[in-house]
Design a protein around this motif. Structure first.
Motif, PDB file in Angstrom:
ATOM      1  N   LEU A  28      84.998  57.408  20.372  1.00 13.74           N
ATOM      2  CA  LEU A  28      83.773  56.958  21.048  1.00 13.74           C
ATOM      3  C   LEU A  28      84.143  56.407  22.420  1.00 13.74           C
ATOM      4  O   LEU A  28      84.649  55.291  22.530  1.00 13.74           O
ATOM      5  CB  LEU A  28      83.058  55.880  20.221  1.00 13.74           C
ATOM      6  CG  LEU A  28      81.763  55.338  20.847  1.00 13.74           C
ATOM      7  CD1 LEU A  28      80.678  56.417  20.847  1.00 13.74           C
ATOM      8  CD2 LEU A  28      81.274  54.094  20.104  1.00 13.74           C
ATOM      9  N   ARG A  29      83.885  57.197  23.439  1.00 10.64           N
ATOM     10  CA  ARG A  29      84.141  56.766  24.810  1.00 10.64           C
ATOM     11  C   ARG A  29      82.920  56.030  25.360  1.00 10.64           C
ATOM     12  O   ARG A  29      81.789  56.361  24.999  1.00 10.64           O
ATOM     13  CB  ARG A  29      84.421  57.977  25.703  1.00 10.64           C
ATOM     14  CG  ARG A  29      85.590  58.837  25.268  1.00 10.64           C
ATOM     15  CD  ARG A  29      86.906  58.172  25.517  1.00 10.64           C
ATOM     16  NE  ARG A  29      88.019  59.114  25.406  1.00 10.64           N
ATOM     17  CZ  ARG A  29      89.284  58.751  25.381  1.00 10.64           C
ATOM     18  NH1 ARG A  29      89.606  57.472  25.459  1.00 10.64           N
ATOM     19  NH2 ARG A  29      90.240  59.657  25.277  1.00 10.64           N
ATOM     20  N   MET A  68      84.848  66.396  13.253  1.00  7.25           N
ATOM     21  CA  MET A  68      83.479  66.843  12.992  1.00  7.25           C
ATOM     22  C   MET A  68      82.589  66.609  14.205  1.00  7.25           C
ATOM     23  O   MET A  68      81.872  67.505  14.652  1.00  7.25           O
ATOM     24  CB  MET A  68      82.907  66.116  11.767  1.00  7.25           C
ATOM     25  CG  MET A  68      83.536  66.535  10.455  1.00  7.25           C
ATOM     26  SD  MET A  68      82.616  65.953   9.004  1.00  7.25           S
ATOM     27  CE  MET A  68      82.745  64.183   9.192  1.00  7.25           C
ATOM     28  N   LEU A  69      82.631  65.396  14.747  1.00  4.16           N
ATOM     29  CA  LEU A  69      81.770  65.066  15.883  1.00  4.16           C
ATOM     30  C   LEU A  69      82.203  65.790  17.151  1.00  4.16           C
ATOM     31  O   LEU A  69      81.413  65.940  18.080  1.00  4.16           O
ATOM     32  CB  LEU A  69      81.776  63.552  16.127  1.00  4.16           C
ATOM     33  CG  LEU A  69      81.239  62.677  14.990  1.00  4.16           C
ATOM     34  CD1 LEU A  69      81.244  61.209  15.406  1.00  4.16           C
ATOM     35  CD2 LEU A  69      79.834  63.095  14.588  1.00  4.16           C
ATOM     36  N   GLY A  70      83.446  66.247  17.171  1.00  2.00           N
ATOM     37  CA  GLY A  70      83.957  66.946  18.347  1.00  2.00           C
ATOM     38  C   GLY A  70      83.608  68.422  18.397  1.00  2.00           C
ATOM     39  O   GLY A  70      83.869  69.094  19.400  1.00  2.00           O
ATOM     40  N   GLU A 134      81.973  69.824   1.430  1.00  3.24           N
ATOM     41  CA  GLU A 134      81.157  70.811   2.133  1.00  3.24           C
ATOM     42  C   GLU A 134      80.843  70.342   3.550  1.00  3.24           C
ATOM     43  O   GLU A 134      80.863  71.134   4.495  1.00  3.24           O
ATOM     44  CB  GLU A 134      79.857  71.058   1.364  1.00  3.24           C
ATOM     45  CG  GLU A 134      80.053  71.825   0.063  1.00  3.24           C
ATOM     46  CD  GLU A 134      78.762  71.958  -0.717  1.00  3.24           C
ATOM     47  OE1 GLU A 134      77.691  71.649  -0.151  1.00  3.24           O
ATOM     48  OE2 GLU A 134      78.819  72.367  -1.886  1.00  3.24           O
ATOM     49  N   VAL A 135      80.544  69.052   3.694  1.00  6.54           N
ATOM     50  CA  VAL A 135      80.255  68.505   5.021  1.00  6.54           C
ATOM     51  C   VAL A 135      81.484  68.616   5.916  1.00  6.54           C
ATOM     52  O   VAL A 135      81.399  69.020   7.080  1.00  6.54           O
ATOM     53  CB  VAL A 135      79.793  67.031   4.924  1.00  6.54           C
ATOM     54  CG1 VAL A 135      79.671  66.409   6.310  1.00  6.54           C
ATOM     55  CG2 VAL A 135      78.453  66.946   4.199  1.00  6.54           C
ATOM     56  N   LYS A 136      82.645  68.261   5.363  1.00  7.40           N
ATOM     57  CA  LYS A 136      83.889  68.361   6.135  1.00  7.40           C
ATOM     58  C   LYS A 136      84.154  69.804   6.543  1.00  7.40           C
ATOM     59  O   LYS A 136      84.550  70.090   7.671  1.00  7.40           O
ATOM     60  CB  LYS A 136      85.066  67.831   5.309  1.00  7.40           C
ATOM     61  CG  LYS A 136      85.026  66.339   5.050  1.00  7.40           C
ATOM     62  CD  LYS A 136      86.155  65.940   4.118  1.00  7.40           C
ATOM     63  CE  LYS A 136      86.053  64.490   3.706  1.00  7.40           C
ATOM     64  NZ  LYS A 136      87.094  64.117   2.728  1.00  7.40           N
ATOM     65  N   GLU A 137      83.946  70.714   5.583  1.00 10.52           N
ATOM     66  CA  GLU A 137      84.190  72.128   5.865  1.00 10.52           C
ATOM     67  C   GLU A 137      83.203  72.646   6.901  1.00 10.52           C
ATOM     68  O   GLU A 137      83.552  73.435   7.775  1.00 10.52           O
ATOM     69  CB  GLU A 137      84.066  72.940   4.569  1.00 10.52           C
ATOM     70  CG  GLU A 137      84.482  74.397   4.722  1.00 10.52           C
ATOM     71  CD  GLU A 137      85.950  74.551   5.049  1.00 10.52           C
ATOM     72  OE1 GLU A 137      86.271  75.455   5.849  1.00 10.52           O
ATOM     73  OE2 GLU A 137      86.769  73.784   4.542  1.00 10.52           O
ATOM     74  N   ARG A 138      81.948  72.174   6.823  1.00 12.24           N
ATOM     75  CA  ARG A 138      80.911  72.619   7.757  1.00 12.24           C
ATOM     76  C   ARG A 138      81.251  72.242   9.192  1.00 12.24           C
ATOM     77  O   ARG A 138      81.088  73.023  10.119  1.00 12.24           O
ATOM     78  CB  ARG A 138      79.565  71.990   7.353  1.00 12.24           C
ATOM     79  CG  ARG A 138      78.465  72.094   8.417  1.00 12.24           C
ATOM     80  CD  ARG A 138      78.058  73.539   8.643  1.00 12.24           C
ATOM     81  NE  ARG A 138      77.016  73.634   9.635  1.00 12.24           N
ATOM     82  CZ  ARG A 138      77.213  73.741  10.933  1.00 12.24           C
ATOM     83  NH1 ARG A 138      78.445  73.738  11.425  1.00 12.24           N
ATOM     84  NH2 ARG A 138      76.196  73.850  11.770  1.00 12.24           N
ATOM     85  N   TRP A 139      81.754  71.024   9.393  1.00 16.49           N
ATOM     86  CA  TRP A 139      81.970  70.550  10.758  1.00 16.49           C
ATOM     87  C   TRP A 139      83.430  70.539  11.177  1.00 16.49           C
ATOM     88  O   TRP A 139      83.762  70.034  12.236  1.00 16.49           O
ATOM     89  CB  TRP A 139      81.378  69.147  10.916  1.00 16.49           C
ATOM     90  CG  TRP A 139      79.912  69.130  10.697  1.00 16.49           C
ATOM     91  CD1 TRP A 139      79.244  68.487   9.699  1.00 16.49           C
ATOM     92  CD2 TRP A 139      78.910  69.798  11.465  1.00 16.49           C
ATOM     93  NE1 TRP A 139      77.902  68.719   9.805  1.00 16.49           N
ATOM     94  CE2 TRP A 139      77.660  69.508  10.875  1.00 16.49           C
ATOM     95  CE3 TRP A 139      78.941  70.614  12.593  1.00 16.49           C
ATOM     96  CZ2 TRP A 139      76.463  70.003  11.375  1.00 16.49           C
ATOM     97  CZ3 TRP A 139      77.750  71.104  13.092  1.00 16.49           C
ATOM     98  CH2 TRP A 139      76.531  70.799  12.489  1.00 16.49           C
TER      99      TRP A 139
END
Length: 251
Positions: A28-29, A68-70, A134-139
């Motif tokens: 988080l910049r 994920m956020l990247g 699944e969330v980890k794999e998705r992002w």
């Protein structure tokens, strides 16, 4: 509204040191730095921090959250919906744990019969763990993403085009074999080749591969890609992968 690091820390109920650390690791910049070096945060950073805190509440490691956020295609609204689903699962599990405590107290007071297995049923959180995967794999799972990028970076354009052509050819063969059913040996051989293709980019165990198969029906981008080859192929791929993985994990 613009916040200093101290104001945001107070607003979000976290420490200033936490915000400094998130900045240090690139999670988080601040929106900008003032001439005096002070960090300032605006609307985008507030929303991003909320995403981070939701994922931390759900026990996602910081390294995974950062990946994920990247992702360029990360969608905050979709992320919120996934977080809501996980939090509801967590809420249901907490409720089951509370109910188990009540039942155990009654059992100890000999007011209620309780099977031995019921002492531990509430501790199982398989569904929540699967959805987290699944969330980890998705992002973008961190290890998989890193391995994939490392291997792709070493390939020439010609090698990439050849690999892409082989992938299309394999998918066409699977589409042409749909009428044989997911358990057909030829179909399972093709799924094995598909799994090997994924493993070329990153280590993809059977659990991860099964989660990837779920994305073929749960993620519109994957679904649209496979439906171009044949109607129903996305679902067929998922079912065939489930069958393939179950046969291997049982051995």
């Amino acid at each position: 509204m613009t916040y200093t690091v101290h104001q945001l820390a107070e607003l979000a109920n976290i420490s200033v040191r936490t915000l400094h650390y998130y900045d240090e690791i690139g999670l988080l910049r601040p929106a900008f730095l003032a001439p005096n070096g002070y960090r300032y945060y605006e609307e985008n950073e507030l929303i991003l921090l909320q995403q981070i805190l939701f994922f931390r509440e759900l026990e996602f490691p910081l390294k995974v959250i950062k990946h994920m956020l990247g992702q360029k295609d990360y969608n905050i609204q979709e992320g919120l919906r996934q977080q809501k689903k996980l939090l509801k699962m967590k809420q249901n599990r907490t409720q089951k744990l509370i109910q188990t405590i009540d039942k155990t107290l009654k059992r100890m007071q000999k007011n209620q019969k309780m099977k031995d297995q019921e002492l531990y049923d509430a501790f199982e959180d398989k569904d929540m763990k699967q959805y987290q995967d699944e969330v980890k794999e998705r992002w973008g799972n961190s290890d998989a993403y890193t391995q994939s990028m490392k291997r792709v970076s070493k390939m020439t354009k010609k090698e990439m085009e050849k690999l892409k052509a082989k992938g299309i050819e394999l998918t066409q063969k699977i589409a042409e074999s749909m009428n044989k059913g997911i358990a057909d040996p030829e179909v399972q051989f093709l799924i094995k080749k598909h799994h090997e293709g994924i493993n070329f980019f990153y280590e993809c165990g059977y659990d991860m591969y099964k989660n990837l198969g779920s994305l073929y029906v749960n993620d519109k981008r994957f679904g649209d890609y496979y439906e171009k080859f044949a109607p129903g192929l996305a679902t067929f791929m998922k079912d065939a992968i489930d069958y393939y993985c179950s046969n291997h994990t049982q051995k």
